[in-house]
Design a protein around this motif. Structure first.
Motif, PDB file in Angstrom:
ATOM      1  N   ILE A 253       4.189 -11.472   0.239  1.00 17.18           N
ATOM      2  CA  ILE A 253       3.264 -10.471   0.781  1.00 17.18           C
ATOM      3  C   ILE A 253       3.951  -9.801   1.968  1.00 17.18           C
ATOM      4  O   ILE A 253       4.565 -10.477   2.799  1.00 17.18           O
ATOM      5  N   ILE A 266      -4.858 -13.279   5.771  1.00 18.16           N
ATOM      6  CA  ILE A 266      -3.957 -13.795   4.722  1.00 18.16           C
ATOM      7  C   ILE A 266      -3.513 -15.217   5.082  1.00 18.16           C
ATOM      8  O   ILE A 266      -3.555 -16.137   4.261  1.00 18.16           O
ATOM      9  N   VAL A 318       2.984  -7.694  -2.879  1.00 19.40           N
ATOM     10  CA  VAL A 318       1.786  -7.058  -2.343  1.00 19.40           C
ATOM     11  C   VAL A 318       2.138  -6.433  -0.997  1.00 19.40           C
ATOM     12  O   VAL A 318       2.771  -7.080  -0.154  1.00 19.40           O
ATOM     13  N   ALA A 387      -5.069 -10.464  -1.334  1.00 20.26           N
ATOM     14  CA  ALA A 387      -3.606 -10.345  -1.231  1.00 20.26           C
ATOM     15  C   ALA A 387      -2.920 -11.579  -1.817  1.00 20.26           C
ATOM     16  O   ALA A 387      -1.948 -11.476  -2.574  1.00 20.26           O
ATOM     17  N   ALA A 391      -0.744 -11.597  -5.182  1.00 16.61           N
ATOM     18  CA  ALA A 391       0.693 -11.926  -5.074  1.00 16.61           C
ATOM     19  C   ALA A 391       1.049 -13.053  -6.036  1.00 16.61           C
ATOM     20  O   ALA A 391       2.077 -12.991  -6.738  1.00 16.61           O
TER      21      ALA A 391
END
Lengths: 791, 177
Positions: A253, A266, A318, A387, A391
């Motif tokens: 990411i 995240i 991502v 995310a 990913a």
């Protein structure tokens, strides 16, 4: 009578107390229809008396601004000679003409500077407001501010400007309300038919800079206090950095921008689900700094100039963008390598569909199956989940993108298609010899092309104008594979400087024995590559100046190694002390640099802090040998950050591209009358010395900047011992690059005791030649009210 | 056409643009009639051309017209070794002083009538020249760089390095003649 307004407690718009009286009998008489509104009740716990300028309006510090601007006069370089801001125009303002509104060229240039600084300060303020609101929503208004052990003065800029001693997030809202209010007035003054005087525009530029510093301080102390960032820790962890540290076998990411909540979302999701370490969280620009402060397993890829090359490498599955300095067509770059794109800020919606309220799995499915190139999600927690899931789902499908995107053979074939039109060269901000490099590459020699890598700022304008449609940026980046193997160490941003550190070094700084505090800040729009920043900071760290760093410059400092393979952060300590190399953090952490200067005046010199701006700025200008260097300054934020430093009395040097800010603030060492100050001991007006000589200076080369840094660290208050140390560095550096003594050194020798002992003979000879005369070392001030005794 | 456009495509100038110096004879004449001349050099003067370094040409020009050189470039030591009339000062600082009618120049002998620019990054020269064009209108400015500088009073056109060297060589010869 309709309404009372009680000014001293009327700080914010939120109504805490509202009283309406139909009729009240008092000793003064009978009052009818009385309404009393008290905006906010302040529980007074600040033991320090309020100073002369609490929450100053535009006019309140104008006299200080004029004092500065009389000495450091603007030199305008109209980047555009026309004005097209209203329908009277376009107006040609060149060669002494005025526009239909009456504005002349100087005023128009300073107006544009003010506009730029308003944009910059509004951006930091918006960022700070979002952060404070986000944190209040999660943790409540009453969560205390905590900058770490040894930090008593938690918010030096807030205390200095507003008079508020903030204790909780709620208090920070009050500060931001004041900033909002001032920004509206400042922006309004740029409207057609308002301000018409260049120097008054400049005064407003300084005011907006001060607002910018307030907003930055609010943003950083909020996130430090609540998000678990390092708290004034000189031993903050070393963060893996560079392109080569990414584990290609894992889902990746990329986060980019400046506002950390979505990156934190995240990281939180990875931790909560036992996935930390299984997914790579990599960042660019200030979000990378702050994500690494949030969790040191975040990897810092590099500065803003690396955004496109990183996406083109295919590594990120991502791409998560928040706000500020993001290349606005990153979604197109992500699309080319089948990476998904998530925008997270109201200020940067990218035309995407708002999926904030949609079920996570539905959003992930749409992204992974390419039903949508990107999505807009305003909830940081949901960003985290989407995310990570995207990913993990995408990484196995994108393996083909994670190898070198363009082979040596392909580069040669592309180069053969170059039609030598020179459009790329004439468009490149650094005028790089791309056409020559293409010619050599077409014959199989990629060395010139790869040699451009260091100086390429990643703007990709070359590709936009290429008539042969060559992927020029990619050809430069992958002409060699050094880029892919680069690994560095960057020390995580430590935040504020401790009061205890200030107590230890305040004296040596003010007396000049620590020769200077140099802050390398700002963006990565380098004219000749980032190595300049590394070499400048290394030069001064070795000379035992205190080196501070923030933002992209702080990353650049860590991107070069010595013969032993060590970066500056591994070679020098992270403490605020002689020879320290201190990463304070992201852009908003610049507030701690200004804060350190303010704390020296307050903690070391015991100058009153609360709402006492002029006195503290006068102290900093005359006694604290601090210089800011924004070698790759690019943005409007960089402009507003710099203007906040100017008002505080800290000179700023920018690199060649900084000339595009269209205005320098330069002193005239040849005009003695410009350097007359008060000797606070006697009240006498005396010629002092041209120190610091300039407030905003553009240098062409790093060597020029190095010499100027050493010179601008001199202050009228230096002791003879301190001055001798500063002069020895100035003279030594000048000799190193120009093979002679500086021709103006006599201006900075006040008494024979100032002369560095190792250079005594040659300096004495020069003094004789210049007909030098000894001067008194004053107790310097530009403020008559600070004179202790009048004669 | 491209030869009389700003070298950097987006640096679109205002309504008054520099007159192009097509021939070295004209440059020589402008310099001979330039009054007190200040030559402002950037770091690019260290460039080595095919026959001589750019620095050699510039010092020759300065000597021929008794000009003072202002520079903060790395070439300063070399310039100073050949020319007494040289001062280490940033181009921006010099340009800042020029509009002041009371400024007596770097040597204290009086205001400059003509300023010559060479060797700075294109955009820096572009900006300094626009500052002088608007705020020091009594001073004539000449760009001797090989790229058209629209904000000067007089500028060379865009040319390749070989053409430029020929131009400079001819200019020096004309001035010495």
């Amino acid at each position: 009578m309709k309404c009372f307004s009680i000014k001293k407690v009327s700080l914010v718009s939120k109504k805490d107390l509202y009283i309406k009286l139909k009729e009240a009998t008092t000793t003064l008489g009978v009052l009818r229809d009385v309404e009393i509104s008290i905006d906010r009740i302040i529980y007074e716990e600040f033991e320090e008396p309020i100073g002369p300028t609490p929450m100053p309006s535009i006019k309140d510090l104008r006299s200080w601004d004029y004092t500065l601007l009389k000495r450091y006069r603007p030199f305008y370089m109209p980047f555009c000679e026309l004005c097209c801001l209203c329908t009277f125009g376009k107006c040609d303002l060149s060669m002494g003409k005025r526009g239909a509104c009456g504005l002349d060229m100087a005023a128009q240039q300073s107006r544009i500077v003010l506009l730029a600084c308003c944009i910059g300060a509004a951006t930091h303020t918006s960022h700070a407001k979002h952060l404070v609101e986000y944190l209040i929503e999660r943790y409540g208004r009453d969560i205390p501010l905590d900058l770490g052990e040894g930090v008593g003065v938690e918010a030096p800029i807030v205390r200095l400007v507003t008079g508020i001693k903030p204790r909780t997030l709620r208090d920070l809202e009050d500060v931001l309300s004041y900033v909002d209010n001032q920004l509206i007035h400042l922006l309004a003054s740029t409207h057609t038919g308002q301000e018409g005087d260049a120097l008054d525009f400049e005064s407003k530029v300084l005011h907006v800079g001060m607002m910018d510093h307030l907003a930055m301080e609010v943003a950083d102390i909020a996130q430090i206090s609540v998000m678990g960032f390092p708290k004034s820790d000189p031993d903050a962890p070393l963060i893996d950095s560079g392109f080569g540290i990414v584990d290609k076998s894992k889902p990746v990411i990329m986060v980019v921008g400046h506002n950390v909540p979505s990156a934190a979302g995240i990281i939180d999701y990875l931790i909560e689900n036992g996935l930390l370490g299984q997914v790579e969280v990599t960042g660019l620009c200030c979000t990378a700094h702050d994500a690494a402060r949030y969790n040191p397993r975040t990897k810092i890829i590099g500065p803003i100039s690396w955004q496109v090359r990183y996406i083109r490498s295919g590594l990120p599955d991502v791409v998560v963008v928040d706000e500020q300095c993001i290349k606005t067509n990153l979604i197109d770059e992500a699309r080319k390598v089948d990476a998904v794109f998530i925008a997270t800020s109201e200020k940067n919606c990218q035309g995407l569909r708002d999926r904030t309220e949609d079920p996570v799995d539905e959003v992930v499915k749409d992204l992974v199956e390419r039903r949508e190139d990107g999505v807009l999600i305003f909830d940081a927690e949901k960003v985290g989940e989407v995310a990570v899931k995207a990913a993990i789902a995408l990484a196995p499908k994108r393996r083909q993108y994670k190898e070198k995107p363009i082979s040596r053979e392909a580069i040669i074939e592309y180069a053969k298609r170059c039609i030598k039109c020179m459009e790329c060269v004439r468009t490149c901000p650094n005028n790089l010899p791309i056409m020559d490099a293409m010619g050599a590459a077409a014959k199989g020699d990629l060395s010139i092309l790869s040699g451009l890598y260091e100086q390429c700022i990643g703007c990709v304008k070359c590709e936009g104008v290429c008539r042969a449609k060559l992927p020029i940026h990619s050809m430069i980046v992958w002409a060699d594979d050094v880029f892919e193997k680069e690994t560095f160490k960057v020390r995580a941003g430590r935040g504020a400087i401790k009061d205890t550190e200030i107590r230890a070094v305040g004296g040596p700084i003010v007396f000049g024995e620590i020769p200077g505090v140099i802050a390398f800040v700002g963006c990565s729009n380098y004219a000749y590559g980032g190595r300049d920043v590394y070499e400048m900071s290394e030069e001064f760290a070795k000379r035992r100046y205190i080196i501070l760093a923030s933002g992209c410059a702080a990353m650049t400092l860590g991107m070069y190694k010595d013969e032993e393979g060590k970066t500056l952060y591994e070679r020098f300590p992270g403490s605020f002390d002689a020879g320290g190399v201190v990463n304070v953090g992201s852009c908003v952490s610049n507030a701690h640099i200004a804060g350190a200067a303010i704390k020296i005046a307050n903690i070391f010199a015991r100058r009153p802090l609360r709402a006492n701006y002029e006195e503290i700025a006068d102290y900093v200008l005359n006694r604290v040998g601090a210089v800011g260097v924004a070698w790759g300054a690019m943005s409007q934020k960089a402009a507003s950050i710099a203007s906040g430093f100017w008002r505080l009395g800290v000179p700023v040097i920018v690199g060649p591209h900084g000339s595009k800010y269209r205005r320098a603030l330069l002193g005239r060492s040849d005009r003695e009358e410009d350097w007359v100050i008060y000797n606070a001991r006697t009240g006498e007006k005396v010629y002092c010395e041209p120190a610091p000589e300039h407030l905003f200076y553009m240098a062409e080369t790093k060597e020029e900047a190095i010499v100027m840094i050493a010179k601008l660290c001199m202050r009228p208050n230096d002791t003879t011992k301190g001055r001798a140390i500063k002069l020895s560095h100035y003279a030594d550096l000048y000799k190193k690059f120009y093979n002679a003594l500086p021709e103006d050194i006599h201006l900075f020798v006040r008494t024979p005791a100032d002369i560095p002992i190792t250079m005594k003979d040659e300096i004495l000879a020069l003094l004789k030649e210049k007909d030098w005369k000894e001067k008194t070392i004053p107790d310097p001030t530009l403020l008559p009210r600070l004179i202790r005794r009048r004669e | 056409m491209w030869r009389s456009e700003p070298w950097m495509k987006a640096e679109v100038p205002g309504t008054r643009r520099a007159t192009i110096i097509e021939k070295p004879e004209l440059a020589a004449e402008l310099l001979k009639q330039g009054g007190r001349i200040l030559v402002v050099c950037g770091n690019g003067v260290s460039t080595v051309l095919s026959k001589r370094s750019l620095l050699d040409y510039i010092v020759d020009v300065a000597e021929a017209v008794d000009a003072h050189i202002a520079t903060s470039s790395m070439a300063y030591a070399k310039i100073k070794s050949r020319l007494t009339n040289a001062t280490w000062i940033s181009p921006m600082e010099v340009a800042h002083r020029v509009p002041d009618p009371e400024w007596m120049g770097l040597d204290g002998k009086g205001a400059y009538k003509t300023m010559v620019f060479i060797g700075l990054p294109y955009y820096m020269t572009w900006l300094i020249l626009t500052g002088l064009k608007n705020f020091a209108q009594s001073v004539k400015t000449i760009s001797l760089d090989r790229f058209y500088q629209p904000n000067a009073s007089w500028s060379l056109r865009n040319m390749n390095i070989g053409e430029w060297e020929q131009f400079l060589e001819a200019l020096v010869n004309k001035l010495k003649a």
